[in-house]
Structure formats: structure tokens, C-alpha cells
Write an enzyme that holds these catalytic residues in place. Structure first.
Site, PDB file in Angstrom:
ATOM      1  N   TYR A  96      -1.433 -10.776  -3.540  1.00 24.84           N
ATOM      2  CA  TYR A  96      -2.891 -10.799  -3.465  1.00 24.84           C
ATOM      3  C   TYR A  96      -3.390 -12.199  -3.133  1.00 24.84           C
ATOM      4  O   TYR A  96      -2.682 -13.192  -3.301  1.00 24.84           O
ATOM      5  CB  TYR A  96      -3.529 -10.281  -4.765  1.00 24.84           C
ATOM      6  CG  TYR A  96      -3.440 -11.237  -5.929  1.00 24.84           C
ATOM      7  CD1 TYR A  96      -4.458 -12.163  -6.172  1.00 24.84           C
ATOM      8  CD2 TYR A  96      -2.350 -11.221  -6.793  1.00 24.84           C
ATOM      9  CE1 TYR A  96      -4.376 -13.045  -7.243  1.00 24.84           C
ATOM     10  CE2 TYR A  96      -2.275 -12.088  -7.870  1.00 24.84           C
ATOM     11  CZ  TYR A  96      -3.289 -13.002  -8.081  1.00 24.84           C
ATOM     12  OH  TYR A  96      -3.202 -13.882  -9.140  1.00 24.84           O
ATOM     13  N   CYS A  97      -4.623 -12.239  -2.651  1.00 27.51           N
ATOM     14  CA  CYS A  97      -5.344 -13.492  -2.418  1.00 27.51           C
ATOM     15  C   CYS A  97      -6.802 -13.208  -2.798  1.00 27.51           C
ATOM     16  O   CYS A  97      -7.041 -12.395  -3.686  1.00 27.51           O
ATOM     17  CB  CYS A  97      -5.171 -13.965  -0.970  1.00 27.51           C
ATOM     18  SG  CYS A  97      -5.819 -12.830   0.268  1.00 27.51           S
ATOM     19  N   SER A  98      -7.742 -13.834  -2.138  1.00 28.19           N
ATOM     20  CA  SER A  98      -9.150 -13.583  -2.457  1.00 28.19           C
ATOM     21  C   SER A  98      -9.573 -12.168  -2.073  1.00 28.19           C
ATOM     22  O   SER A  98     -10.135 -11.439  -2.877  1.00 28.19           O
ATOM     23  CB  SER A  98     -10.048 -14.594  -1.749  1.00 28.19           C
ATOM     24  OG  SER A  98      -9.775 -15.896  -2.197  1.00 28.19           O
ATOM     25  N   ILE A 125      -8.310 -10.582  -5.510  1.00 28.56           N
ATOM     26  CA  ILE A 125      -8.813 -10.927  -6.840  1.00 28.56           C
ATOM     27  C   ILE A 125     -10.322 -10.684  -6.933  1.00 28.56           C
ATOM     28  O   ILE A 125     -10.839 -10.396  -8.010  1.00 28.56           O
ATOM     29  CB  ILE A 125      -8.442 -12.376  -7.239  1.00 28.56           C
ATOM     30  CG1 ILE A 125      -8.630 -12.600  -8.741  1.00 28.56           C
ATOM     31  CG2 ILE A 125      -9.195 -13.385  -6.396  1.00 28.56           C
ATOM     32  CD1 ILE A 125      -8.060 -13.918  -9.258  1.00 28.56           C
TER      33      ILE A 125
END
Length: 164
Positions: A96-98, A125
Site C-alpha cells: 500500500y501507499c497513499s 492508507i
């Protein structure tokens, strides 16, 4: 003539602006890594031994991250470190990232290393916190703060205190 130029500029801006997370992911991703929803991850997180990899930068990870996530970064991603830490290439991995753009790129790197069970967290996130799921700071305490990456992308983060 001036009004015409303004109208053209307005049409140009509104036609390229993303109206949803789906629009952002359609624009920037190739869908080479299958998505997992935040609800699906939440459901399996407690039961399965899924590896969570955070593909953001160190300052973002320090502000908050998903529980038990391992920082792998984006700019300084190390194939060697990943293979040492996670030798089982069949174990389920969620990156995951933003929002899910950088994490797709890291997922592609993992695929090239031979990892077979990789998923990209849809909405990242931001979507996780928008669903009121907990995130943790650098001392592993639950927090309401999330690094919003930048002003442009921060509009997709709704249910957290934004840090830049």
C-alpha cells in the site's frame, strides 16, 4: 476572445481533473497488480499471515502506517532486503501507499523478483482511514494523523488529520 480562452482553460482543467479515487487509479495504474479492498484486508488481517508492505517514503511511514506493516519505501526500495526479509515467494503480500499508485509500481518489482501472491490496497492508507480503520505512529500508538503526501492528493484523505 478573452472569454473564449477562459472557457477553453476551464474545459481543459475540468476534463483532466480526477473526480474520484477510481479516476486516479484508472489514470495512473495499469492494473498489473490485483486490488484488495480495505474491507477485504481488514477481514483477513487478523486470520491470515499476510505481509503488509508500506511503499511510501520514510516521513510518511513515521507519521502513520497500518498495524504490523513493514516499511519498504518507494524511491529507495531494495530488492535485496525484501528477498532477505521475505524468502517465501508464495506468502500473501499486500502493498500500500497513499492511494495505490506507488504500491502498484512496487508490486510490479516484487513480481519481477518472483513473488506470486501480491495485491495492491485499493485507495491505500487514505481509503483505510476513510473507513475509520486504525493507523499507528512511529511508537506504535494509534493515531488520527496521516501524511497527506501533498496538497493535490490530500483531497482524497477525509477522516484524518493531514500532515505534509
Amino acid at each position: 476572445m478573452k472569454l473564449f480562452k477562459i472557457l477553453i482553460l476551464f474545459i481543459s482543467i475540468t476534463s483532466t481533473a480526477q473526480k474520484s479515487v477510481q479516476d486516479v487509479l484508472e489514470k495512473y495504474n495499469s492494473h498489473s497488480i490485483p486490488y484488495i479492498s480495505v474491507e477485504q484486508l481488514k477481514a483477513i488481517q487478523q486470520k491470515d499471515s499476510v505481509i503488509l508492505l508500506d511503499a511510501r517514503e520514510p516521513e510518511e511511514f513515521q507519521v502513520s502506517h497500518l498495524k504490523n506493516a513493514k516499511y519498504v519505501g518507494f524511491k529507495n526500495f531494495s530488492s535485496e532486503e525484501i528477498q532477505q526479509q521475505f524468502p517465501d515467494k508464495n506468502q500473501p503480500i499486500v502493498v500500500y501507499c497513499s492511494l495505490g499508485v506507488r504500491s502498484e509500481k512496487i508490486g510490479e518489482k516484487l513480481q519481477k523478483l518472483g513473488y506470486k501472491n501480491i495485491q495492491n490496497l485499493y485507495g491505500g492508507i487514505f481509503e483505510w482511514t476513510n473507513n475509520y480503520y486504525p493507523v499507528y505512529n512511529s511508537t506504535n500508538k494509534e493515531t488520527d494523523t496521516v501524511h497527506a503526501f501533498n496538497k493535490k492528493w490530500s483531497k482524497w484523505l477525509k477522516n484524518a488529520e493531514k500532515v505534509y
